[in-house]
Write a protein that holds these residues in place. Structure first.
Motif, PDB file in Angstrom:
ATOM      1  N   GLY A 130      -4.767  -6.114  -9.024  1.00 11.22           N
ATOM      2  CA  GLY A 130      -5.650  -7.012  -9.755  1.00 11.22           C
ATOM      3  C   GLY A 130      -6.925  -6.371 -10.235  1.00 11.22           C
ATOM      4  O   GLY A 130      -7.679  -6.973 -11.003  1.00 11.22           O
ATOM      5  N   GLU A 131      -7.189  -5.128  -9.811  1.00  9.77           N
ATOM      6  CA  GLU A 131      -8.398  -4.421 -10.206  1.00  9.77           C
ATOM      7  C   GLU A 131      -8.055  -3.258 -11.140  1.00  9.77           C
ATOM      8  O   GLU A 131      -6.963  -2.702 -11.072  1.00  9.77           O
ATOM      9  CB  GLU A 131      -9.122  -3.872  -8.967  1.00  9.77           C
ATOM     10  N   PRO A 132      -8.988  -2.897 -12.042  1.00  7.52           N
ATOM     11  CA  PRO A 132      -8.739  -1.763 -12.953  1.00  7.52           C
ATOM     12  C   PRO A 132      -8.415  -0.481 -12.201  1.00  7.52           C
ATOM     13  O   PRO A 132      -8.828  -0.288 -11.057  1.00  7.52           O
ATOM     14  CB  PRO A 132     -10.056  -1.638 -13.726  1.00  7.52           C
ATOM     15  N   ILE A 133      -7.683   0.384 -12.857  1.00  8.13           N
ATOM     16  CA  ILE A 133      -7.331   1.683 -12.277  1.00  8.13           C
ATOM     17  C   ILE A 133      -8.559   2.584 -12.370  1.00  8.13           C
ATOM     18  O   ILE A 133      -9.058   2.848 -13.456  1.00  8.13           O
ATOM     19  CB  ILE A 133      -6.135   2.288 -13.021  1.00  8.13           C
ATOM     20  N   PRO A 134      -9.081   3.060 -11.240  1.00  2.00           N
ATOM     21  CA  PRO A 134     -10.376   3.748 -11.262  1.00  2.00           C
ATOM     22  C   PRO A 134     -10.288   5.180 -11.775  1.00  2.00           C
ATOM     23  O   PRO A 134      -9.248   5.837 -11.689  1.00  2.00           O
ATOM     24  CB  PRO A 134     -10.793   3.730  -9.787  1.00  2.00           C
ATOM     25  N   ALA A 135     -11.416   5.661 -12.291  1.00  4.43           N
ATOM     26  CA  ALA A 135     -11.545   7.076 -12.604  1.00  4.43           C
ATOM     27  C   ALA A 135     -11.703   7.864 -11.312  1.00  4.43           C
ATOM     28  O   ALA A 135     -12.092   7.317 -10.281  1.00  4.43           O
ATOM     29  CB  ALA A 135     -12.761   7.301 -13.503  1.00  4.43           C
ATOM     30  N   GLY A 136     -11.376   9.157 -11.367  1.00  6.13           N
ATOM     31  CA  GLY A 136     -11.573   9.995 -10.203  1.00  6.13           C
ATOM     32  C   GLY A 136     -10.464  11.007 -10.027  1.00  6.13           C
ATOM     33  O   GLY A 136      -9.658  11.245 -10.934  1.00  6.13           O
ATOM     34  N   VAL A 137     -10.412  11.588  -8.844  1.00  4.82           N
ATOM     35  CA  VAL A 137      -9.423  12.615  -8.517  1.00  4.82           C
ATOM     36  C   VAL A 137      -8.326  12.004  -7.658  1.00  4.82           C
ATOM     37  O   VAL A 137      -8.584  11.484  -6.573  1.00  4.82           O
ATOM     38  CB  VAL A 137     -10.071  13.804  -7.792  1.00  4.82           C
ATOM     39  N   TYR A 138      -7.115  12.055  -8.165  1.00  6.34           N
ATOM     40  CA  TYR A 138      -5.921  11.566  -7.478  1.00  6.34           C
ATOM     41  C   TYR A 138      -5.180  12.767  -6.886  1.00  6.34           C
ATOM     42  O   TYR A 138      -5.248  13.874  -7.425  1.00  6.34           O
ATOM     43  CB  TYR A 138      -4.991  10.838  -8.446  1.00  6.34           C
ATOM     44  N   GLN A 139      -4.440  12.541  -5.820  1.00 10.76           N
ATOM     45  CA  GLN A 139      -3.604  13.590  -5.244  1.00 10.76           C
ATOM     46  C   GLN A 139      -2.146  13.185  -5.417  1.00 10.76           C
ATOM     47  O   GLN A 139      -1.692  12.191  -4.847  1.00 10.76           O
ATOM     48  CB  GLN A 139      -3.915  13.803  -3.762  1.00 10.76           C
ATOM     49  N   LEU A 140      -1.413  13.943  -6.231  1.00 11.84           N
ATOM     50  CA  LEU A 140      -0.008  13.658  -6.512  1.00 11.84           C
ATOM     51  C   LEU A 140       0.869  14.669  -5.789  1.00 11.84           C
ATOM     52  O   LEU A 140       0.651  15.879  -5.923  1.00 11.84           O
ATOM     53  CB  LEU A 140       0.248  13.717  -8.018  1.00 11.84           C
ATOM     54  N   LEU A 147      -8.498  12.017 -13.508  1.00  7.40           N
ATOM     55  CA  LEU A 147      -8.138  10.996 -14.491  1.00  7.40           C
ATOM     56  C   LEU A 147      -9.355  10.149 -14.847  1.00  7.40           C
ATOM     57  O   LEU A 147     -10.201   9.870 -13.991  1.00  7.40           O
ATOM     58  CB  LEU A 147      -7.040  10.074 -13.934  1.00  7.40           C
ATOM     59  N   GLN A 148      -9.400   9.715 -16.114  1.00  9.33           N
ATOM     60  CA  GLN A 148     -10.495   8.863 -16.552  1.00  9.33           C
ATOM     61  C   GLN A 148     -10.321   7.410 -16.101  1.00  9.33           C
ATOM     62  O   GLN A 148     -11.259   6.628 -16.138  1.00  9.33           O
ATOM     63  CB  GLN A 148     -10.619   8.881 -18.087  1.00  9.33           C
ATOM     64  N   GLY A 149      -9.106   7.035 -15.681  1.00  3.64           N
ATOM     65  CA  GLY A 149      -8.849   5.660 -15.283  1.00  3.64           C
ATOM     66  C   GLY A 149      -8.756   4.736 -16.485  1.00  3.64           C
ATOM     67  O   GLY A 149      -8.729   5.166 -17.643  1.00  3.64           O
ATOM     68  N   SER A 150      -8.678   3.441 -16.205  1.00  4.47           N
ATOM     69  CA  SER A 150      -8.618   2.445 -17.281  1.00  4.47           C
ATOM     70  C   SER A 150      -9.290   1.170 -16.804  1.00  4.47           C
ATOM     71  O   SER A 150      -9.162   0.782 -15.642  1.00  4.47           O
ATOM     72  CB  SER A 150      -7.170   2.157 -17.685  1.00  4.47           C
ATOM     73  N   ALA A 151      -9.997   0.527 -17.691  1.00  2.33           N
ATOM     74  CA  ALA A 151     -10.670  -0.723 -17.343  1.00  2.33           C
ATOM     75  C   ALA A 151     -10.873  -1.556 -18.598  1.00  2.33           C
ATOM     76  O   ALA A 151     -11.427  -1.061 -19.583  1.00  2.33           O
ATOM     77  CB  ALA A 151     -12.017  -0.443 -16.674  1.00  2.33           C
ATOM     78  N   ALA A 152     -10.380  -2.798 -18.551  1.00  2.00           N
ATOM     79  CA  ALA A 152     -10.618  -3.773 -19.627  1.00  2.00           C
ATOM     80  C   ALA A 152     -10.283  -3.209 -21.005  1.00  2.00           C
ATOM     81  O   ALA A 152     -11.105  -3.244 -21.926  1.00  2.00           O
ATOM     82  CB  ALA A 152     -12.057  -4.270 -19.576  1.00  2.00           C
ATOM     83  N   LEU A 153      -9.067  -2.689 -21.166  1.00  2.00           N
ATOM     84  CA  LEU A 153      -8.644  -2.196 -22.473  1.00  2.00           C
ATOM     85  C   LEU A 153      -8.562  -3.368 -23.457  1.00  2.00           C
ATOM     86  O   LEU A 153      -8.156  -4.472 -23.102  1.00  2.00           O
ATOM     87  CB  LEU A 153      -7.274  -1.511 -22.359  1.00  2.00           C
ATOM     88  N   ASN A 154      -8.941  -3.105 -24.694  1.00  2.00           N
ATOM     89  CA  ASN A 154      -8.947  -4.172 -25.703  1.00  2.00           C
ATOM     90  C   ASN A 154      -8.205  -3.748 -26.963  1.00  2.00           C
ATOM     91  O   ASN A 154      -8.580  -4.097 -28.074  1.00  2.00           O
ATOM     92  CB  ASN A 154     -10.389  -4.556 -26.053  1.00  2.00           C
ATOM     93  N   TRP A 155      -7.144  -2.993 -26.785  1.00  2.00           N
ATOM     94  CA  TRP A 155      -6.411  -2.456 -27.925  1.00  2.00           C
ATOM     95  C   TRP A 155      -5.495  -3.493 -28.576  1.00  2.00           C
ATOM     96  O   TRP A 155      -5.082  -3.315 -29.716  1.00  2.00           O
ATOM     97  CB  TRP A 155      -5.579  -1.252 -27.498  1.00  2.00           C
ATOM     98  N   ILE A 156      -5.128  -4.544 -27.845  1.00  2.00           N
ATOM     99  CA  ILE A 156      -4.266  -5.600 -28.376  1.00  2.00           C
ATOM    100  C   ILE A 156      -4.895  -6.936 -28.022  1.00  2.00           C
ATOM    101  O   ILE A 156      -5.456  -7.111 -26.936  1.00  2.00           O
ATOM    102  CB  ILE A 156      -2.842  -5.575 -27.777  1.00  2.00           C
ATOM    103  N   GLY A 157      -4.757  -7.913 -28.906  1.00  2.00           N
ATOM    104  CA  GLY A 157      -5.234  -9.258 -28.610  1.00  2.00           C
ATOM    105  C   GLY A 157      -4.534 -10.277 -29.495  1.00  2.00           C
ATOM    106  O   GLY A 157      -3.860  -9.929 -30.470  1.00  2.00           O
ATOM    107  N   ARG A 158      -4.682 -11.536 -29.147  1.00  2.00           N
ATOM    108  CA  ARG A 158      -4.126 -12.628 -29.952  1.00  2.00           C
ATOM    109  C   ARG A 158      -5.237 -13.270 -30.769  1.00  2.00           C
ATOM    110  O   ARG A 158      -6.290 -13.598 -30.239  1.00  2.00           O
ATOM    111  CB  ARG A 158      -3.473 -13.682 -29.052  1.00  2.00           C
ATOM    112  N   GLU A 159      -4.974 -13.453 -32.058  1.00  2.49           N
ATOM    113  CA  GLU A 159      -5.925 -14.108 -32.942  1.00  2.49           C
ATOM    114  C   GLU A 159      -5.172 -15.028 -33.883  1.00  2.49           C
ATOM    115  O   GLU A 159      -4.324 -14.584 -34.655  1.00  2.49           O
ATOM    116  CB  GLU A 159      -6.726 -13.072 -33.752  1.00  2.49           C
ATOM    117  N   ASN A 160      -5.461 -16.333 -33.796  1.00  5.95           N
ATOM    118  CA  ASN A 160      -4.849 -17.332 -34.681  1.00  5.95           C
ATOM    119  C   ASN A 160      -3.327 -17.252 -34.697  1.00  5.95           C
ATOM    120  O   ASN A 160      -2.692 -17.284 -35.755  1.00  5.95           O
ATOM    121  CB  ASN A 160      -5.399 -17.165 -36.107  1.00  5.95           C
TER     122      ASN A 160
END
Length: 279
Positions: free
Chosen positions: A155-165, A180-193
């Motif tokens: 339920g929370e954004p994917i944080p920036a930082g160092v991951y260990q894979l 990784l830069q992470g991701s938070a509140a992306l707004n690349w797609i939306g619904r309008e009318n």
């Protein structure tokens, strides 16, 4: 040296802002070694500096500056010059950071996929806060030697930082820290009318152009019945279907960059009933 670091930080800030990567006030102390290696064109040293300094960052301003420096590093050769080589038994591995928006809900997920001839992969992924998202998780396999692994919904954004894979297979272990830069509140797609609107994100010139994919899914089990890569994302079209009431749409904007031999994809998905879309 501190005055030189301030000049480098200021120069990096101007460069990044001018290229649209980010806007932030860059601190000049902890990240100073990374600034020096970045401006000298030493991708390997910059990568190591960014990984080493991450645990010592103590403010939002420092973490934002860290992300700005990582963006600048990746923009040079889209991250292909980062010294991260995957083992021969992994083919084209991709780590995907996904934000999925559906009516009244937003979830985040990480997925991992690629190809391998082996069937005993065990994968661990440690988040920047030390939490294990996967711990010796077993991948699933499909035709063509493809493997896939999906995380739980978050339920929370994917944080920036160092991951260990970490991959384990056949008595061999491959483990690497990944910035990784992470991701938070992306707004690349939306619904309008009643229509789906796409806003392609900014990307480094050296990286592939972001692209759009459309899918139709059965609502009862989310199995795919139609897929299309949109050539004109500002004019999404959907096929005429006599079973539209039972179908769910899925539109995704995909942005890709590399971490050496590992591909990173940032994905924003939007889902909803097909009948709610004005075609």
């Amino acid at each position: 040296m501190k005055s030189a670091g301030r000049l480098l930080a200021h120069g990096l800030l101007l460069w990044c802002c001018g290229s649209g990567v980010a806007r932030a006030e860059l601190p000049d102390t902890l990240l100073e070694p990374a600034y020096h290696t970045l401006f000298s064109g030493n991708a390997a040293a910059t990568w190591q500096q960014l990984i080493a300094v991450w645990p010592r960052l103590g403010s939002d301003a420092q973490r934002t500056a860290w992300q700005t420096a990582l963006n600048a590093l990746v923009s040079r050769q889209c991250g292909n010059d980062i010294p991260l080589a995957v083992p021969a038994w992994l083919d084209s591995p991709k780590l995907e950071l996904i934000q999925r928006d559906i009516p009244l809900n937003r979830i985040y997920r990480i997925s991992l996929n690629g190809k391998t001839s082996r069937r005993d992969l065990r994968v661990s992924l440690q988040m920047p806060n030390g939490e294990k998202l996967w711990s010796e998780a077993q991948a699933s396999y499909e035709a063509g030697n493809e493997f896939n692994l999906e995380s739980r919904e978050m339920g929370e954004p994917i944080p920036a930082g160092v991951y260990q894979l970490t991959f384990r297979s056949g008595g061999e272990t491959w483990s690497q820290p990944i910035a990784l830069q992470g991701s938070a509140a992306l707004n690349w797609i939306g619904r309008e009318n009643g229509q789906i609107k796409v806003r392609l994100p900014q990307h480094a010139i050296a990286c592939p152009q972001p692209w759009v994919e459309q899918m139709l899914l059965h609502r009862h089990d989310y199995s795919m019945v139609w897929w299309h890569r949109a050539e004109k994302p500002d004019r999404l079209q959907w096929p005429e279907r006599n079973d539209a009431a039972s179908l769910w749409t899925d539109v995704s904007v995909n942005r890709a960059e590399a971490r050496g031999g590992l591909t990173i994809r940032l994905i924003h998905r939007l889902g909803g009933p097909l009948l709610e879309i004005d075609n």
